[in-house]
Design an enzyme around this catalytic site. Sequence first.
Site, short mmCIF file in Angstrom:
data_model
loop_
_atom_site.label_atom_id
_atom_site.label_comp_id
_atom_site.label_asym_id
_atom_site.label_seq_id
_atom_site.Cartn_x
_atom_site.Cartn_y
_atom_site.Cartn_z
N ASP A 157 52.92 44.57 35.52
CA ASP A 157 53.59 43.64 36.42
C ASP A 157 52.59 43.11 37.44
OD1 ASP A 157 56.23 42.55 37.58
OD2 ASP A 157 55.24 43.47 39.32
N TYR B 126 49.14 38.69 44.25
CA TYR B 126 48.46 39.98 44.37
C TYR B 126 46.94 39.82 44.43
CZ TYR B 126 53.04 41.78 42.90
OH TYR B 126 54.38 42.05 42.79
N LYS C 244 53.95 36.05 38.19
CA LYS C 244 54.95 35.39 39.03
C LYS C 244 54.42 34.10 39.64
CE LYS C 244 56.60 39.98 40.33
NZ LYS C 244 55.38 40.72 39.99
N HIS D 59 58.72 34.20 42.13
CA HIS D 59 58.50 35.36 43.00
C HIS D 59 59.53 35.46 44.12
CE1 HIS D 59 54.98 38.16 44.30
NE2 HIS D 59 56.14 38.69 44.60
#
Length: 319
Positions: free
Chosen positions: A46, A51, A80, A113
């Site tokens: 994931d 990130y 995302k 997201h």
Amino acid sequence: MASIVLKRTQQKVGDTRFVFGLWKVTKSTCADTVYNAIKAGYRLLDGAGDYGNEKEAGEGVRRAIADGLVKREDLFITSKLWNTFHAHDHVKQIAKMQLGLWGIDYFDLFLIHFPIALKYVDPSHRYPPEWFGDDGKVYTQNTPMHETWSAMEELVDGKLTKNIGLSNCQGSLILDVLRYAKYEPQVLQVELHPYLTQEALVKLCKTFSIAVTAYSSFGPQSYVELGVDKGAPSLLKHNVTSTVAKTHGKTEAQVLLRWATQRGIAVIPKSNDLGRLSANLDCNSFDLSASELAALSALNINLRLNDPADIDGRLAIFA
């Protein structure tokens, strides 16, 4: 344990209901961490543009494939769409860029997201763009969800992703998307733990065969280092969790994960420790009793730790 099967594609997302999460995994360790996670048995990864470690995660994937640990088709890779790319013409642009960072041809799942549209930031200027403009202020953008969802559907048609879904959305918005979707959301990813059980939301998703993935399964633990745990007592040290763990000879972390997976909810644990990587996977080797599940659920205090309203009051999507 039966696999979670996505409704439209009938794609199985693994028989362990375990997704390895890449949030807060540093760039310097990400490639090795992903490689070791795959070596330990994780097959679902994931990630997210926000990130900031997709390139490094892709390096770990490529190394695992090169070493014969897995084939690409053995993995289920999620990423995302960030808030600054909600406009129709930006969705495909950034999805292709993210695929390039991973070094893969398609995502297995691509999620929105947050149901929040922010002002576009060119990736060449700053990536990930995060929540703020260059001046530290939040700038919203008037892009409706139906525009973003239509662009997400085009990613499916273009074979850039096999499945699309939502994250951090509540029931009313899910129902809205279902009214006009050509491809219904296959997955909803939300914060979910015994302090925030979201039982009505989970029930709604089951009604429409939308698979639920829980993040922050350990509650405040993931937010301590960020200084935003809101002073909540640790679920890993709570007497209810500890009592159940002692009964089964398991760790508190395994109990919290099992509380979700036993009810058909996927979880996203992560660790840089090889021992904990394997221990987390082992949580499905036991069952909690109905009374134990109820005792853990009774800890609910509707504590939401990941709330954009804490950044800017205009972003109160959970109000």
